[in-house]
Write a protein that holds these residues in place. Structure first.
Motif, PDB file in Angstrom:
ATOM      1  N   VAL A 131      36.001  25.462  -1.841  1.00  0.00           N
ATOM      2  CA  VAL A 131      35.923  26.310  -0.650  1.00  0.00           C
ATOM      3  C   VAL A 131      35.615  27.720  -1.135  1.00  0.00           C
ATOM      4  N   VAL A 144      32.425  25.191   2.881  1.00  0.00           N
ATOM      5  CA  VAL A 144      33.291  24.090   2.466  1.00  0.00           C
ATOM      6  C   VAL A 144      32.382  22.979   1.954  1.00  0.00           C
ATOM      7  N   ALA A 154      40.303  16.509   8.231  1.00  0.00           N
ATOM      8  CA  ALA A 154      40.900  17.778   7.823  1.00  0.00           C
ATOM      9  C   ALA A 154      40.390  18.890   8.736  1.00  0.00           C
ATOM     10  N   GLN A 155      41.033  20.044   8.625  1.00  0.00           N
ATOM     11  CA  GLN A 155      40.689  21.200   9.441  1.00  0.00           C
ATOM     12  C   GLN A 155      40.491  22.412   8.540  1.00  0.00           C
ATOM     13  N   VAL A 156      39.589  23.283   8.943  1.00  0.00           N
ATOM     14  CA  VAL A 156      39.335  24.519   8.219  1.00  0.00           C
ATOM     15  C   VAL A 156      40.021  25.650   8.969  1.00  0.00           C
ATOM     16  N   LYS A 190      41.825  28.308  13.700  1.00  0.00           N
ATOM     17  CA  LYS A 190      41.081  27.120  13.278  1.00  0.00           C
ATOM     18  C   LYS A 190      39.589  27.386  13.434  1.00  0.00           C
ATOM     19  N   ASP A 193      36.587  21.352  12.287  1.00  0.00           N
ATOM     20  CA  ASP A 193      37.029  20.118  11.644  1.00  0.00           C
ATOM     21  C   ASP A 193      36.126  19.790  10.458  1.00  0.00           C
ATOM     22  N   TRP A 194      36.650  18.989   9.556  1.00  0.00           N
ATOM     23  CA  TRP A 194      35.911  18.585   8.361  1.00  0.00           C
ATOM     24  C   TRP A 194      36.166  17.111   8.120  1.00  0.00           C
ATOM     25  N   ARG A 199      30.340  22.034   5.326  1.00  0.00           N
ATOM     26  CA  ARG A 199      30.412  22.840   6.553  1.00  0.00           C
ATOM     27  C   ARG A 199      30.260  24.310   6.188  1.00  0.00           C
ATOM     28  N   LEU A 220      41.418  24.540   3.641  1.00  0.00           N
ATOM     29  CA  LEU A 220      40.974  23.230   4.103  1.00  0.00           C
ATOM     30  C   LEU A 220      42.186  22.324   4.003  1.00  0.00           C
ATOM     31  N   GLN A 221      42.686  21.873   5.141  1.00  0.00           N
ATOM     32  CA  GLN A 221      43.968  21.172   5.167  1.00  0.00           C
ATOM     33  C   GLN A 221      43.850  19.844   5.901  1.00  0.00           C
TER      34      GLN A 221
END
Length: 240
Positions: A131, A144, A154-156, A190, A193-194, A199, A220-221
């Protein structure tokens, strides 16, 4: 150490230099410190946070919580969203432990926030997805990378941060003390999404600065059934 009963949680506890304009050394560890100006166990953890932040391999974020405000001093940086994040971690782990100072490492394990050895040896998740963040003109560009990691949901997140601020505390358990805080979260936003693909996002640096922030952490989680999971990648960027 500070213990508390927080809404639907059983609360158990034992205790009350950013890089330049682009991401530098890849992050090895993310430490989220849940702290409070109203907790007399927190200042040692806040001092340790400053030390951790000096290591360019660490992404250190201080997230002030609001549940000790009733003790006589309203935390000037606390936000309900930070308290909610701490509680969500407790639900995700299943141990229901929420206390200050609490450090959450890589979204996986928690430790007393003033215990450097426990934080250093905490079980963590590998930050396997690159990232990066780059400031160009009035935009922060977030990249990302694509990855074949098994965690495809996952979410950024963008966390605007203030690199340092000292607060003279007038009342409560820390009355008369001046405490310096490091990489103070000013919001949680937020970005998207990933699902394993590359991205890119762009964020106005003016919007970040409006939050009294001079930098940003990017996380990135993994999303574990609507709860925060392991952090797969991270970086921290200074705006000026």
């Amino acid at each position: 150490m500070r213990n508390a009963w927080l809404s639907s949680l059983i609360v158990v506890g034992v205790m009350c230099s950013l890089p330049g304009n682009a991401s530098a050394e890849p992050a090895r560890k993310v430490v989220e410190l849940f702290t409070s100006q109203g907790c007399n166990s927190c200042p040692p953890a806040d001092r340790l946070a400053a030390e951790l932040a000096r290591d360019p391999g660490n992404v250190l974020i201080s997230l002030p919580v609001d549940y000790w405000d009733y003790l006589g001093w309203k935390d000037s940086f606390a936000k309900p969203a930070f308290t909610a994040r701490q509680k969500a971690y407790a639900r995700a782990r299943g141990d229901m432990q929420v206390y200050t100072p609490q450090a959450v490492v890589d979204g996986v394990t928690h430790a007393v926030g003033s215990d450097s050895e426990a934080i250093d040896t905490a079980v963590s998740a590998p930050l396997e997805v690159p990232v990066t963040g780059t400031v160009a003109g009035d935009q922060l560009r977030v990249d990302v990378a694509a990855s074949s990691t098994k965690a495809k949901d996952a979410q950024v997140w963008l966390v605007p941060i203030l690199s340092a601020a000292s607060v003279a505390i007038g009342r409560g358990e820390n009355a008369g003390a001046t405490v310096t805080y490091t990489n103070i979260a000013r919001d949680l936003r937020k970005l998207g999404d990933w699902k394993g693909e590359a991205r890119k996002f762009e964020v106005s640096t003016a919007d970040i600065r409006k939050l009294d922030a001079d930098g940003a952490a990017i996380l990135l989680q993994a999303n574990d059934g609507g709860l925060p999971g392991p952090i797969l990648g991270a970086t921290i960027v200074k705006l000026k």
